[in-house]
Design a protein around this motif. Structure first.
Motif, PDB file in Angstrom:
ATOM      1  N   ILE A 176       0.925  -1.337   0.054  1.00  0.00           N
ATOM      2  CA  ILE A 176      -0.071  -0.025  -0.156  1.00  0.00           C
ATOM      3  C   ILE A 176       0.733   1.292  -0.148  1.00  0.00           C
ATOM      4  N   LEU A 179       2.590   1.539  -3.045  1.00  0.00           N
ATOM      5  CA  LEU A 179       1.696   1.558  -4.297  1.00  0.00           C
ATOM      6  C   LEU A 179       1.275   3.435  -3.485  1.00  0.00           C
ATOM      7  N   HIS A 180       0.932   4.369  -2.921  1.00  0.00           N
ATOM      8  CA  HIS A 180       0.509   5.656  -2.177  1.00  0.00           C
ATOM      9  C   HIS A 180       1.799   6.635  -1.818  1.00  0.00           C
ATOM     10  N   GLU A 436      -8.301  13.694  -5.409  1.00  0.00           N
ATOM     11  CA  GLU A 436      -6.926  12.802  -5.722  1.00  0.00           C
ATOM     12  C   GLU A 436      -6.375  13.362  -7.056  1.00  0.00           C
ATOM     13  N   ARG A 440      -2.394  14.806  -6.893  1.00  0.00           N
ATOM     14  CA  ARG A 440      -1.296  14.551  -7.147  1.00  0.00           C
ATOM     15  C   ARG A 440      -0.839  15.271  -7.989  1.00  0.00           C
TER      16      ARG A 440
ATOM     17  N   GLU B 394      -9.246  -2.000  -5.588  1.00  0.00           N
ATOM     18  CA  GLU B 394      -8.675  -2.682  -7.098  1.00  0.00           C
ATOM     19  C   GLU B 394      -9.723  -3.792  -7.538  1.00  0.00           C
ATOM     20  N   PHE B 395     -10.045  -4.554  -6.583  1.00  0.00           N
ATOM     21  CA  PHE B 395     -10.268  -5.922  -6.795  1.00  0.00           C
ATOM     22  C   PHE B 395     -11.552  -6.061  -6.936  1.00  0.00           C
ATOM     23  N   GLU B 429      -6.639   2.352  -0.056  1.00  0.00           N
ATOM     24  CA  GLU B 429      -6.097   2.835   0.826  1.00  0.00           C
ATOM     25  C   GLU B 429      -4.647   3.174   0.007  1.00  0.00           C
ATOM     26  N   SER B 430      -4.140   2.698  -0.555  1.00  0.00           N
ATOM     27  CA  SER B 430      -3.671   2.657  -1.697  1.00  0.00           C
ATOM     28  C   SER B 430      -3.987   4.022  -2.793  1.00  0.00           C
ATOM     29  N   LYS B 431      -4.832   4.482  -2.854  1.00  0.00           N
ATOM     30  CA  LYS B 431      -5.688   5.354  -4.007  1.00  0.00           C
ATOM     31  C   LYS B 431      -4.909   5.235  -5.189  1.00  0.00           C
ATOM     32  N   THR B 432      -4.743   4.062  -6.208  1.00  0.00           N
ATOM     33  CA  THR B 432      -4.901   3.790  -7.307  1.00  0.00           C
ATOM     34  C   THR B 432      -6.527   3.673  -7.897  1.00  0.00           C
ATOM     35  N   GLU B 434     -10.869   3.770  -7.384  1.00  0.00           N
ATOM     36  CA  GLU B 434     -11.619   5.197  -6.557  1.00  0.00           C
ATOM     37  C   GLU B 434     -13.075   4.024  -5.957  1.00  0.00           C
TER      38      GLU B 434
END
Lengths: 475, 475
Positions: A176, A179-180, A436, A440, B394-395, B429-432, B434
């Motif tokens: 995590i 990635l973050h 977000e 970024r 993400e999943f 939590e990884s903010k990748t 939404e």
């Protein structure tokens, strides 16, 4: 004891053997296996040599395979063991025979199962490692992520080099943060996932990071801790020069039970950890997001213990929430000085605007020159330490989206002249826009930015507390 | 006193005059003006008649204009006043002459300025209103949003009808809730923005909502409160049948100062409000997001005071965080019963999985039948009240995205049979990724879903506390 031998020798590794790599046709299992780590290291173009070990294969994925670590033709800096738990002791014996010192046990099925067999195996591993002087990382862990040598532990993370180290008992949390972090301008020196911490614990890695020139900030996710006194002493010593940020998991009853089945850790007592943080001045956080939030402040802001904030915001009911959030998170929001007020009133009309703190001056969103003048007055105000510009994500693209370069210049002009930090909070309670993306973009342009006002205030308070602790000599 | 006259008569309005509508060519100012509200009501196709009032115009936007409210040819249910503050008293005199009772003063420039002139004007308005028996809403407010008659206060909000009323001293917060609510399955009966609360305060509107058949849940954002005792009595009386959710702003020093310049409110004392919540059992929240989170639970879940939660989650370090978050937010996470454990072990292998609570069974994400069987066992467990399925955004698209209908059926099957709520937390939590998109999709499919585990736990705790309070007869 492993404690007598630092991680230094053979680290970062240049030669790695991976034990437990299946032949190509079978190697794409789900879950993190030796095969998968082998593939990840190859694909990331690891800057060293990798030797797959498999007694049943000659060549794996076009790479010559070896029947044992003892048959690898050069000294090994690091061995990653991915075979089933029961087969691990024999591989450790081979490591001793081959003269390999640093060993990662990727496999799980040890103390964390709570079963007698897993505990027996851990005991045996410990005996072998102590006898052979092996430095064992894990078991039940993902090992190292080191951008400088293109070594990574997950396919989907970027190799972004930087001054932040992360020690984590959880591979998932490491993932995590990897990635973050980059989206918050955070690059990594060394990320170490060390699972059950059977032999090498946080303190051992910390000793290495203490003198690692690549590392300036140290983050940790801890479940258990085997030698609390030695750890506290080292953190206390290190923290003033290399800020230490710690998320301690498992301090509730339910969390502790989960920790015991995750890494076999005894999570410890809340009072003890409260005292630890008070005595060491380490920065306490409760999630990876909070860790990234305060790390961004440590990376970007000039050290200062100041907690008096001026917020330039959205007005209305939002001003009330802003006042409440700042106060709840431990920041002060004083009235601005009479000089600043007088200066503002030279160009700010009070019709539907306000120069109380939080300041409600919609004009600043229309004219960059007005924004800069306002920033300059606030930066010169002796009653103010930090400036927060709070705006809604829905207005961001219309207002600054098309002139980021000018906006950036305006902010950097003020921060470089005045020395006071300007931080952005681009938020969206209506959930119609996504802060977000804008955050970024801002962070990428060198402007510290947060997706919630609470997150910004929390990080700034922790940042100020840290510098206050350090300035007072840790008392 | 306005208190003797409820809002009932002439409400919801069928005839509205708007005083202070500019001629077309000048009407598109920024800011909320009479002209803008006129245009908004026309565009939303308000189900009634609207009369623009402007002594200098005959026709505005193709609609016949009138020089004064007294010249409008039919009785007026509602008058919206958008003229500058100083001109408001004369318009109120006209309202009395015209026999209009309900009046909204949109204009600002009164008590909230802190200036003597604004306070003097408020005093005059009060005198006129009391003399003429006018029910004055505001000043400094956005008025009504009532989907059933297509009346709205902002261009960009949808008209989504439903059982939730919102009383707000902040027009901005009303806007946020109107934007956010529908994405959480929340539709509105009446939303009332009442600003400075000079004459009509929360209690007056609450009296109306008490008997409004369209309203089942009452949400409020409060800054000040003029008659605390009467308010507390009414909330206490209403809360068991129509849950009352309150965000009280301005309870810190900085927040209170901002409230005084926002609506001229005295924000009151934290201790008094703590006692208020304890005695009335009203649900306390601290943001619009939290308001929506608990409102969703009230709308979707079968009443229950149960706080014992089983979490089916992501495993690893996440399990530890899950345990900590549940405990911190006041939910219990007991070990599941031996029968449930035995039932699970019939089809769940313990290799890299776990049936502790939180349960770590990745298999459930592969097979809907496994998920359903797991849900059924947990729903039958006498030690468990609520089930949370926690997964990473993400999943989500890979796992359920393409079979939402089946997934929905699986969940509804269990909840209808077992009666125990199943709630989703889709987090990132990884903010990748939404979570918002997936949560909307789930909520749209009738499944209560949250974007953070903490938000889910917090809402469920408040929901359970509410039902506990009600079940115990409010003691």
């Amino acid at each position: 004891m492993t404690r007598d031998v630092g991680l230094g020798q053979g680290f970062p590794p240049r030669t790695i053997a991976i034990v437990g790599v299946s032949r190509s046709e079978h190697m794409y299992h789900p879950g993190y296996t030796g095969s998968r780590l082998f593939r990840i290291l190859r694909e990331s173009e690891f800057q060293g040599r990798i030797y797959p070990v498999n007694p049943k294969a000659d060549v794996i994925d076009g790479v010559k395979a070896y029947p044992s670590v003892t048959s690898v033709p050069e000294p090994l800096d690091f061995v990653i063991i991915g075979v089933p738990a029961a087969a691990v002791p024999q591989v450790l014996e081979d490591c001793i025979a081959a003269g390999a010192l640093n060993v990662q046990i990727l496999s799980s099925g040890f103390g964390e199962t709570g079963e007698a067999e897993g505990k027996r195996l851990e005991k045996r591993i410990r005996e072998i490692a102590l006898r052979g002087g092996l430095r064992v990382i894990g078991p039940n862990c993902m090992g190292f992520h080191i951008p400088s040598i293109r070594m990574k532990m997950f396919e989907e993370v970027e190799l972004v080099q930087g001054p932040v180290a992360f020690l984590s008992q959880s591979g998932g949390h490491a993932r995590i943060y990897l990635l973050h972090g980059p989206h918050r301008g955070i690059g990594f020196s060394k990320v170490i996932s060390y699972g059950n911490a059977l032999m090498m614990d946080a303190t051992d890695f910390l000793e290495y990071l203490a003198t690692d020139p690549e590392t300036r900030i140290i983050c940790m996710y801890l479940e258990g801790m085997k030698d609390g006194e030695r750890f506290a002493k080292l953190v206390r010593q290190l923290n003033p020069t290399k800020p230490v940020v710690i998320w301690k998991g498992g301090l509730t009853y339910s969390g502790a039970r989960a920790a015991s089945s995750h890494t076999g850790s005894l999570a410890g007592d809340r009072q003890i950890w409260d005292a630890f943080f008070e005595q060491t001045g380490a920065i306490r956080v409760d999630s990876i997001e909070e860790m990234a939030e305060v790390t961004m402040a440590l990376l970007r802001l000039k050290p200062s213990p100041g907690k008096r904030v001026a917020v330039l915001g959205a007005g209305g009911g939002d001003s009330v929430a802003t006042g409440d959030i700042c106060a709840e998170e431990g920041l002060e929001m004083p009235a601005i000085s009479p000089q600043t007020r007088a200066g503002l009133l030279e160009f700010v009309s009070l019709v539907n605007q306000g120069v109380m703190n939080p300041l409600d001056i919609p004009m600043v969103f229309a004219e960059l020159s007005t924004l800069q003048r306002t920033f300059e007055l606030l930066a010169a105000d002796p009653l103010i330490d930090i400036i927060i510009l709070h705006m809604s994500a829905e207005f961001f693209p219309k207002i600054w989206g098309h002139r980021m370069a000018e906006f950036r210049e305006c902010i950097l002009n003020v921060t470089q002249k005045g020395g006071k930090p300007i931080v952005l909070a681009v938020t969206d309670e209506s959930k119609t826009d996504e802060p977000e993306t804008y955050v970024r973009e801002l962070v990428g342009a060198g402007i510290p930015a947060y997706t919630t006002l609470r997150g910004a205030c929390r990080a700034l308070r922790r940042f100020a507390d840290y510098h206050e602790f350090v300035a007072e000599g840790g008392t």
